[in-house]
Write an enzyme that holds these catalytic residues in place. Structure first.
Site, PDB file in Angstrom:
ATOM      1  N   GLU A  71       0.801  -1.235   0.000  1.00  0.00           N
ATOM      2  CA  GLU A  71       0.000   0.000   0.000  1.00  0.00           C
ATOM      3  C   GLU A  71       0.832   1.283   0.000  1.00  0.00           C
ATOM      4  O   GLU A  71       0.555   2.203   0.768  1.00  0.00           O
ATOM      5  CB  GLU A  71      -0.968  -0.009   1.194  1.00  0.00           C
ATOM      6  CG  GLU A  71      -1.920  -1.188   1.165  1.00  0.00           C
ATOM      7  CD  GLU A  71      -2.816  -1.290   2.400  1.00  0.00           C
ATOM      8  OE1 GLU A  71      -2.796  -0.390   3.250  1.00  0.00           O
ATOM      9  OE2 GLU A  71      -3.551  -2.291   2.498  1.00  0.00           O
ATOM     10  N   ASN A  92       1.942  -5.269  -3.070  1.00  0.00           N
ATOM     11  CA  ASN A  92       0.536  -5.554  -2.756  1.00  0.00           C
ATOM     12  C   ASN A  92      -0.209  -4.244  -2.487  1.00  0.00           C
ATOM     13  O   ASN A  92       0.297  -3.373  -1.770  1.00  0.00           O
ATOM     14  CB  ASN A  92       0.504  -6.440  -1.495  1.00  0.00           C
ATOM     15  CG  ASN A  92      -0.853  -7.015  -1.172  1.00  0.00           C
ATOM     16  OD1 ASN A  92      -1.461  -7.688  -1.996  1.00  0.00           O
ATOM     17  ND2 ASN A  92      -1.344  -6.772   0.040  1.00  0.00           N
ATOM     18  N   HIS A 100     -10.695  -5.750  -2.025  1.00  0.00           N
ATOM     19  CA  HIS A 100     -11.731  -5.379  -1.044  1.00  0.00           C
ATOM     20  C   HIS A 100     -12.801  -4.609  -1.817  1.00  0.00           C
ATOM     21  O   HIS A 100     -12.656  -3.416  -2.086  1.00  0.00           O
ATOM     22  CB  HIS A 100     -11.130  -4.510   0.065  1.00  0.00           C
ATOM     23  CG  HIS A 100     -10.099  -5.220   0.879  1.00  0.00           C
ATOM     24  ND1 HIS A 100     -10.401  -6.302   1.679  1.00  0.00           N
ATOM     25  CD2 HIS A 100      -8.765  -5.024   1.009  1.00  0.00           C
ATOM     26  CE1 HIS A 100      -9.297  -6.728   2.272  1.00  0.00           C
ATOM     27  NE2 HIS A 100      -8.294  -5.975   1.884  1.00  0.00           N
ATOM     28  N   GLU A 118      -6.627 -10.426  -0.966  1.00  0.00           N
ATOM     29  CA  GLU A 118      -7.398 -10.144   0.255  1.00  0.00           C
ATOM     30  C   GLU A 118      -8.888 -10.019  -0.065  1.00  0.00           C
ATOM     31  O   GLU A 118      -9.581  -9.132   0.449  1.00  0.00           O
ATOM     32  CB  GLU A 118      -6.901  -8.848   0.918  1.00  0.00           C
ATOM     33  CG  GLU A 118      -5.403  -8.828   1.191  1.00  0.00           C
ATOM     34  CD  GLU A 118      -4.923  -7.582   1.922  1.00  0.00           C
ATOM     35  OE1 GLU A 118      -5.753  -6.780   2.400  1.00  0.00           O
ATOM     36  OE2 GLU A 118      -3.689  -7.418   2.027  1.00  0.00           O
ATOM     37  N   ASP A 156     -12.667  -9.792  -0.346  1.00  0.00           N
ATOM     38  CA  ASP A 156     -13.939  -9.789   0.393  1.00  0.00           C
ATOM     39  C   ASP A 156     -14.864  -8.802  -0.315  1.00  0.00           C
ATOM     40  O   ASP A 156     -14.399  -7.814  -0.883  1.00  0.00           O
ATOM     41  CB  ASP A 156     -13.789  -9.494   1.897  1.00  0.00           C
ATOM     42  CG  ASP A 156     -12.993  -8.236   2.230  1.00  0.00           C
ATOM     43  OD1 ASP A 156     -12.822  -7.357   1.364  1.00  0.00           O
ATOM     44  OD2 ASP A 156     -12.539  -8.125   3.388  1.00  0.00           O
TER      45      ASP A 156
END
Ligand code: G3I
Length: 301
Positions: A127, A169, A206, A234, A236
């Site tokens: 990030e 990432n 996300h 990741e 979701d």
């Protein structure tokens, strides 16, 4: 195949989840973990605040617990994460530039050496880009070391371990036309052109209830064409729509260098955004519609 991991393995991919060490003793949790998933990312246990809370004082206990579990159950590991502005212990932000560089190099070295041979891929830098922009975000690393800190981190990581995959990432880099996506793309292109060691890019995934952007496959393909592996790291999705999950998995399956998908937790109750019920299992551990959708998609529709 009748589990997510086995279904993904049919095409040489993995299906993973984030894991919290303090839940491994909960049998409902561990049962699903070991039945369904063949890749594990520690949700918090390998972050800087967990592994080096005080300078030079390393603590690997809870991360080691997860690694031991993975080894006992034939699961591979993604290391998460070496250099990130969040979950950074206070002492790091207080260092002056030269000292910060030394501390960053030492952190990468000590953590990677501890887990050497036990990790498939490391999120070396997490990030580092600003939302809505092609530029890096402000952080102690960016502000004191300059933008070269990312390259420096990857070069240091390669010098510690010649064999592990080194990944960048980030989130909100799934939509091809977004400035942030283009900023990260330019960085990876530049790294590959100059021989800076980078092997993979993680797209966190996300998503809101609308699911992934329509351009997700385009984005994954474009990065893969630069010569890196790509992964959804990741995943979701708010309210866990079956279509959103199927579309995400299909985008990965359509790209040869997309090596796997990881969801960010097992049951809705395990999620960092549990109010959104974004995962594949409900709080009782029952598979949701999205689970079936993902399994069918991995099995070829
Ligand atoms: O460990 C302490 C505990 O001692 C304390 O009593 C408790 C009180 O709040 O906090 C505990 O720490 C929490 C930690 O999770 C472990 O549960 C932190 O407050 C909490 O902020 C932390 O949240 C994590 C978050 O990263 C921090 O940024 C989430 O679990 C984790 O799912 C989330 O994961 C991130 C990825 O690493 C990077 N990408 C985004 C993703 C979602 O935010």
């Amino acid at each position: 195949a009748s589990s997510l991991g086995a279904a993904a393995a049919q095409s040489g991919r993995y299906f993973g989840t984030a894991v919290a060490a303090n839940k491994l003793g909960t049998s409902a949790y561990a049962t699903i973990l070991d039945r369904e998933f063949n890749m594990i990312t520690p949700e918090n246990e390998m972050k800087w605040d967990a592994t080096e809370p005080a300078r030079g004082s390393f603590s690997f206990g809870s991360a080691d617990q997860i690694v031991s579990h993975a080894q006992a159950h034939g699961q591979r590991m993604r290391g998460h994460t070496l250099v990130w502005h969040s979950q950074l212990p206070g002492w790091v932000g207080g260092l002056a530039a030269a000292d910060l560089q030394t501390a960053m190099d030492n952190h990468i070295t000590q953590v990677m050496n501890h887990f050497k041979g036990k990790i498939y891929a490391w999120d070396v830098v997490n990030e580092a880009f600003a939302d809505g922009s092609t530029q890096h975000r402000s952080s102690p690393f960016q502000d004191k070391l300059g933008g070269g800190f990312i390259e420096h981190a990857f070069r240091t990581a390669r010098s510690v371990d010649a064999n592990v995959k080194l990944c960048y990432n980030d989130y909100n880099i799934e939509n091809w036309s977004d400035a942030k996506t283009q900023g990260v793309y330019s960085m990876v292109k530049d790294f590959k052109a100059r021989g800076v060691p980078i092997d993979c890019v993680g797209f966190q995934g996300h998503f809101g209830s609308g699911g992934p952007p329509a351009s997700l496959q385009t984005t994954l393909s474009a990065f893969a064409a630069l010569g890196v592996d790509v992964q959804i790291t990741e995943l979701d999705i708010a309210q866990a729509p079956s279509s959103g999950y199927a579309n995400t998995v299909n985008a990965c399956l359509a790209v040869a260098r997309c090596t796997g998908v990881t969801v960010w937790g097992i049951r809705d109750s395990d999620s960092w955004r549990s109010g959104d019920n974004p995962l594949l299992f409900d709080g009782n551990g029952n598979a949701k519609a999205a689970y079936t959708s993902v399994l069918n998609t991995l099995n070829g529709g």
